[in-house]
Scaffold this active site. Structure first.
Site, short mmCIF file in Angstrom:
data_model
loop_
_atom_site.label_atom_id
_atom_site.label_comp_id
_atom_site.label_asym_id
_atom_site.label_seq_id
_atom_site.Cartn_x
_atom_site.Cartn_y
_atom_site.Cartn_z
N MET A 1 10.41 24.75 1.52
CA MET A 1 9.60 23.91 0.64
C MET A 1 10.46 23.04 -0.28
O MET A 1 10.19 21.85 -0.46
CB MET A 1 8.67 24.79 -0.21
CG MET A 1 7.66 23.96 -1.00
SD MET A 1 6.64 24.93 -2.12
CE MET A 1 5.71 25.96 -1.00
N ARG B 1 -10.58 -0.22 14.96
CA ARG B 1 -10.47 0.59 13.75
C ARG B 1 -11.50 0.10 12.74
O ARG B 1 -12.50 0.76 12.51
CB ARG B 1 -9.04 0.52 13.22
CG ARG B 1 -8.75 1.46 12.08
CD ARG B 1 -7.29 1.52 11.72
NE ARG B 1 -6.79 0.28 11.11
CZ ARG B 1 -5.56 0.15 10.62
NH1 ARG B 1 -4.71 1.16 10.70
NH2 ARG B 1 -5.16 -0.98 10.08
N TYR C 1 14.35 30.72 6.95
CA TYR C 1 13.14 31.46 7.33
C TYR C 1 12.99 31.57 8.85
O TYR C 1 13.28 30.63 9.57
CB TYR C 1 11.91 30.75 6.78
CG TYR C 1 11.74 30.84 5.28
CD1 TYR C 1 11.81 32.08 4.62
CD2 TYR C 1 11.50 29.70 4.52
CE1 TYR C 1 11.65 32.16 3.24
CE2 TYR C 1 11.33 29.78 3.14
CZ TYR C 1 11.40 31.01 2.51
OH TYR C 1 11.23 31.09 1.16
N LYS D 1 0.84 -1.20 0.00
CA LYS D 1 0.00 0.00 0.00
C LYS D 1 0.88 1.25 0.00
O LYS D 1 2.07 1.18 0.31
CB LYS D 1 -0.92 -0.01 1.22
CG LYS D 1 -0.19 0.01 2.56
CD LYS D 1 -1.13 -0.26 3.72
CE LYS D 1 -0.37 -0.28 5.04
NZ LYS D 1 -1.21 -0.75 6.16
C1 PLP Z 1 -0.38 -1.76 6.86
C2 PLP Z 1 -0.98 -3.02 7.33
C3 PLP Z 1 -0.19 -4.18 7.52
C4 PLP Z 1 1.33 -4.17 7.45
O1 PLP Z 1 1.82 -3.73 8.70
P1 PLP Z 1 3.39 -3.60 9.00
O2 PLP Z 1 3.43 -3.19 10.42
O3 PLP Z 1 3.90 -2.56 8.09
O4 PLP Z 1 3.99 -4.93 8.74
C5 PLP Z 1 -0.84 -5.36 7.83
N1 PLP Z 1 -2.19 -5.41 7.98
C6 PLP Z 1 -2.97 -4.32 7.84
C7 PLP Z 1 -4.43 -4.44 8.03
C8 PLP Z 1 -2.41 -3.09 7.53
O5 PLP Z 1 -3.19 -2.00 7.41
#
Ligand code: PLP
Length: 367
Positions: free
Chosen positions: A313, A136, A264, A38
């Site tokens: 930036m 979640r 800045y 992802k």
């Molecule tokens: C991102 C994610 C993972 C991977 O987790 P890591 O800690 O990066 O290994 C696994 N399961 C779900 C549901 C996730 O959202």
């Protein structure tokens, strides 16, 4: 002169293989590996990483959104792809591209079934997500009855997996809590095994779950951060190799005197003669302002140089006093020699956030 990219994110597939093999070595041979790609494969490149993971033996891949899965399919990846947060608005693509949704509400299940009536598909695979304490996403344990009833009326769907997600698998102080999550998950798994009367993959471990809770590997694990080279304790940090290295060059050097300021809001004030280097990358490239004012260190010719003043930036300044260097010299912001943990020397955040924030403006280069 050959063209050398100044700012680039180098991707090292050998490191990916090393990490993959290390994780495999913790698992029983029959346990499947789902490579989590992802967010552009944690800020790298999901197509390059996804293809390579499948090539070296990952049975499945996972993404967050349907769009991300479509991208992998268009690149020719055939392995099953689990979508953690599928959105109903994109449901047609989910089905057209044979992506596997994580299902955690009746609302989504109804929408999916409606969509499936328009397709000549059978046994469309889904993974049921169960909430065991992260709070979640996921069905509650007391909703399992209603889930089975709902599925009974839907002939086109097959449960290919049942899974949950750990809240604190990397935290030693939360071992007892993690064990309660695993116990709840076992209960859910047994329930579905008894009611579905066919086999499916059970999975709960993310990277630190694999490393710390080998008793919970079940049929599959979902590895993300560890594949990219980061773990939760010093031992893993030594064995895992950084896949992504963010590099740039020194754009300009200058010497400033006591009382001069840098950047800045004049946040850095020189207390003595100071050599500073300006680097051509800034917060628009993904180096957050939280790393300004001494909170992070880059590597120049083998020496650590702290970021001084506010991050701009498109640029940032580092203190190179006492470091032998020249304009055009290479800088490793973070990566193989200066891990994200070394870069984020004041632990302002976690490696996940640092690596996923590198913006698409930075060219990805395979090394
Ligand atoms: C991102 C994610 C993972 C991977 O987790 P890591 O800690 O990066 O290994 C696994 N399961 C779900 C549901 C996730 O959202």
């Amino acid at each position: 002169m050959t063209k050398v990219l100044e700012t680039r994110l180098e991707i090292d597939l050998t490191a990916l293989e090393t990490n993959f093999k290390l994780l495999k070595s913790y698992l029983s041979p029959e346990t499947k590996m789902m490579g989590v790609v992802k967010a552009f494969a944690y800020g790298t490149d999901s197509v390059i990483i996804g293809k390579h993971l499948v090539k070296i033996g990952a049975e499945q891949l996972a993404v967050a959104y349907i769009e991300e899965g479509v991208r992998l399919r268009k690149a020719g990846i055939k392995a099953p792809i689990l979508v953690f947060y599928p959105q109903l608005e994109d449901i047609q693509n989910l089905v057209d591209y044979h992506l596997t949704p994580s299902v955690y509400t009746h609302y989504f299940l109804t929408g999916l079934c409606q969509e499936l009536t328009h397709h000549a598909v059978d046994s469309f695979g889904i993974h049921l997500k169960i909430n065991t304490g992260l709070n979640r996403l996921g069905f509650e344990l007391n909703e399992m009855d209603s889930v089975v009833k709902h599925l009974d009326s839907e002939k086109k769907i097959k449960v290919a997996g049942v899974f949950s997600h750990l809240a604190a698998s990397g935290n030693r102080d939360e071992i007892e809590f993690t064990k309660t999550q695993i116990a709840k998950f076992k209960e859910a798994r047994s329930f579905f095994k008894a009611h579905l009367k066919y086999d499916f993959d059970s999975h709960i471990c993310n990277s630190s779950g694999i490393l710390n809770f080998p008793e919970a590997e079940f049929d599959m694990v979902r590895a993300g951060i560890a594949l990219y080279g980061y773990g939760n304790n010093p031992k893993e940090h030594q064995l895992l190799k950084a896949v992504a290295s963010l590099k740039t060059v020194i754009a300009q050097l200058r010497t400033i005197q006591k009382g001069d300021s840098v950047g800045y809001e004049r946040m850095f004030r020189a207390e003595q003669t100071t050599e500073i280097a300006t680097l051509p990358l800034g917060y628009a490239d993904g180096i957050s302002r939280i790393f300004g004012n001494g909170k992070a260190r880059v590597l120049i010719n083998g020496k650590k140089a702290p970021i001084i003043g506010n991050v701009c930036m498109d640029t940032l300044m580092v203190d190179v006093t006492g470091i032998e260097c020249d304009e055009g010299d290479e800088v490793e912001v973070f990566g193989k020699h200066n891990t994200v943990v070394d870069f984020d020397s004041h632990q302002q955040t976690i490696p996940y956030e640092v690596i996923t924030r590198i913006s698409q403006r930075v060219t990805r280069v395979l090394v």
